[in-house]
Design an enzyme around this catalytic site. Sequence first.
Site, short mmCIF file in Angstrom:
data_model
loop_
_atom_site.label_atom_id
_atom_site.label_comp_id
_atom_site.label_asym_id
_atom_site.label_seq_id
_atom_site.Cartn_x
_atom_site.Cartn_y
_atom_site.Cartn_z
N ASP A 145 -4.13 8.96 9.44
CA ASP A 145 -3.94 9.82 8.57
C ASP A 145 -4.98 9.59 7.86
O ASP A 145 -6.29 9.36 6.80
CB ASP A 145 -4.16 8.09 6.95
CG ASP A 145 -2.24 8.14 7.31
OD1 ASP A 145 -1.19 8.59 6.60
OD2 ASP A 145 -1.75 6.35 7.75
N HIS A 190 4.21 12.04 10.32
CA HIS A 190 5.30 10.70 10.68
C HIS A 190 6.21 11.64 12.51
O HIS A 190 7.48 11.47 12.28
CB HIS A 190 6.47 9.80 9.79
CG HIS A 190 5.82 8.78 9.56
ND1 HIS A 190 6.31 8.56 7.94
CD2 HIS A 190 4.06 8.43 8.80
CE1 HIS A 190 5.24 7.76 7.19
NE2 HIS A 190 3.55 7.87 8.15
N TRP A 244 9.32 2.97 1.65
CA TRP A 244 8.89 2.95 3.26
C TRP A 244 9.27 1.43 4.45
O TRP A 244 8.47 0.81 3.25
CB TRP A 244 7.81 3.49 3.94
CG TRP A 244 7.52 3.73 5.23
CD1 TRP A 244 7.92 4.38 5.71
CD2 TRP A 244 6.55 3.02 5.53
NE1 TRP A 244 6.94 3.40 7.68
CE2 TRP A 244 6.62 2.86 7.01
CE3 TRP A 244 5.42 1.36 5.21
CZ2 TRP A 244 5.39 2.25 7.72
CZ3 TRP A 244 4.56 0.86 5.40
CH2 TRP A 244 4.72 1.00 7.23
N ASP A 282 -0.57 8.99 13.65
CA ASP A 282 -0.11 8.97 12.35
C ASP A 282 -1.80 8.29 11.84
O ASP A 282 -1.62 7.05 11.01
CB ASP A 282 1.15 8.34 12.04
CG ASP A 282 1.12 7.91 10.49
OD1 ASP A 282 0.93 8.75 9.36
OD2 ASP A 282 1.53 6.39 10.01
N ASP A 324 -1.12 10.91 1.02
CA ASP A 324 -0.86 9.56 1.83
C ASP A 324 -1.90 10.14 2.60
O ASP A 324 -1.62 10.09 3.65
CB ASP A 324 0.61 9.31 2.38
CG ASP A 324 0.85 8.09 2.91
OD1 ASP A 324 0.37 7.20 2.79
OD2 ASP A 324 1.60 7.62 3.68
N HIS A 354 4.37 13.63 1.79
CA HIS A 354 3.39 12.63 1.85
C HIS A 354 2.45 13.98 2.29
O HIS A 354 2.43 13.81 4.02
CB HIS A 354 3.75 11.27 2.43
CG HIS A 354 3.91 10.43 1.69
ND1 HIS A 354 4.90 8.77 2.28
CD2 HIS A 354 4.08 10.08 0.58
CE1 HIS A 354 4.79 8.04 0.79
NE2 HIS A 354 4.59 8.76 -0.04
N LYS A 372 9.34 7.55 9.65
CA LYS A 372 8.67 6.74 10.81
C LYS A 372 9.31 7.54 11.98
O LYS A 372 10.04 6.65 12.50
CB LYS A 372 7.89 6.09 10.21
CG LYS A 372 6.26 6.03 10.75
CD LYS A 372 5.81 4.98 10.10
CE LYS A 372 4.69 5.09 10.98
NZ LYS A 372 3.25 3.85 10.53
N ASP A 374 6.83 12.28 5.53
CA ASP A 374 5.06 12.12 5.33
C ASP A 374 4.75 13.15 6.49
O ASP A 374 6.17 12.93 8.06
CB ASP A 374 5.01 10.79 5.55
CG ASP A 374 3.71 10.19 6.16
OD1 ASP A 374 2.77 10.96 7.53
OD2 ASP A 374 2.96 9.63 5.42
N GLU A 390 11.59 6.88 3.35
CA GLU A 390 10.81 7.67 3.97
C GLU A 390 10.94 6.95 5.38
O GLU A 390 10.97 6.19 5.91
CB GLU A 390 9.15 7.35 4.05
CG GLU A 390 8.15 7.68 4.54
CD GLU A 390 6.89 7.76 3.19
OE1 GLU A 390 6.64 6.69 3.49
OE2 GLU A 390 5.48 7.96 4.85
C1 RNT Z 1 3.50 4.59 6.10
C2 RNT Z 1 3.85 5.16 5.20
C3 RNT Z 1 3.83 5.31 3.71
C4 RNT Z 1 2.34 4.26 3.45
C5 RNT Z 1 2.20 4.64 2.53
C6 RNT Z 1 0.76 2.69 2.14
O1 RNT Z 1 2.85 5.04 7.90
O2 RNT Z 1 3.04 7.21 5.60
O3 RNT Z 1 4.06 6.41 3.04
O4 RNT Z 1 1.15 4.96 4.02
O5 RNT Z 1 3.34 3.76 1.56
ZN ZN Z 2 3.87 8.40 3.81
#
Ligand code: RNT
Ligand code: ZN
Length: 417
Positions: free
Chosen positions: A295, A261, A184, A293, A325, A285, A227, A258, A225
């Site tokens: 998290d 994303h 990523w 985003d 994640d 993820h 985004k 993810d 990955e």
């Molecule tokens: C960031 C991505 C990525 C990170 C990690 C730390 O938006 O989701 O995967 O969260 O690599």
């Molecule tokens: Zn991620």
Amino acid sequence: MESIVKSYELAREQYASIGVDTDKAIEELEKISISLHCWQGDDVGGFEGGTELTGGIQTTGNYPGKATNGDELRADMEKVFSLVPGKNKVNIHALYAETEGKKVDRDELLPKHFEKWVAWAKDLGIGLDFNPTYFSHPLSDDGFTLSHSDEKIRQFWIDHGIACRNISEYFGKELGITSAMNIWVPDGYKDIPVDRYAPRVRLADSLDKILARKIDKKYHIDSVESKLFGIGSESYVVGSHEFYMGYAVKNKTALTFDTGHFHPTETVSNKISSLFLYINNMVLHVSRPVRWDSDHVVIFDDELQSIAQELVRGGFLDRTFIALDYFDASINRIAAWVIGARNTQKALLAALLEPTAKLKKAELDGDLTTRLALLEELKGYPYPAVWDYYCEKSSVPVREKWLIDVKKYEADVLSKR
Ligand code: RNT
Ligand code: ZN
């Protein structure tokens, strides 16, 4: 104990009446590993020292007791393993290299800098996954890495990617469990670009160079990955969904979804079945976006259940690498891991307890009344009794009892850091 078994036996009967074998569901669940993200333990800080978290991601909160070195982080994760059933994995970022105080830049990382992680994983009999770190570094400060227009900087990051693949392959070989390496990059613009194409050409070229060496898939797989946006890359992200979907199909890599994303009303659950038509492996993820985003810690919500259902109904489990994640520093970090991991497993269990064949038949027969009726009634079936029994059988605490251990660990260990 007795009441857990009793409840389980009743649940088993109820499920049997709709043709679901609960023992088999537990067996299936036991085979699925969840890759625990080491970066939840220290707010994506890593061991390089000094650098602040960049790349458009952010941890909020300052709950005391975060891990400050490899030994602490490993001890914390062992605690998590004692509270989460099943054989799981650990997901490591390159920034968690242990270089014995020596400065080793990212393009020079070697397998030996991860020896401690590997020895530990061997001891526990678990696998490791890996991630190159394309953020929190002076050469990523202007927001570009693998798509950088400065060839020297771009080369540095290509070399980092190559170094990381060697490390990931080493994980797979040493541990006998495939390491999924996820690429990523945060590359993108805060404001509207004039040329959206050229950075994507450079990113594709960098990836081609990183992935040039063939590695046995038994040991290592490459995943990419996408985004939608990040902090500071609101208008344009080079590695968008379309970019990586195309790249993965063309180059036969895995694709990472993810859950944070995409646009807020877009769901990963609805993308999985398309991915598997064209791509062999998916890395998930599992995260929770709240308005952005963000998290947040994964909770047992509709989308988590939908994702689990897609994996089970589609028969995709053995082509999927499930990883967590998120990074929340506003609550006990160990609890954050445990909550997300257990919820993910619980969602998978609930999905494994569906009468999938029956539901598919109703759908194929055009009996959409039965489909809806069954799906709704299923929500009242006693999957928590099966979950409790699975925890008990796996010698991990049942229901909220794990919190007692976490509080004790906080008092004995975390509060002393
Ligand atoms: C960031 C991505 C990525 C990170 C990690 C730390 O938006 O989701 O995967 O969260 O690599
Ligand atoms: Zn991620």
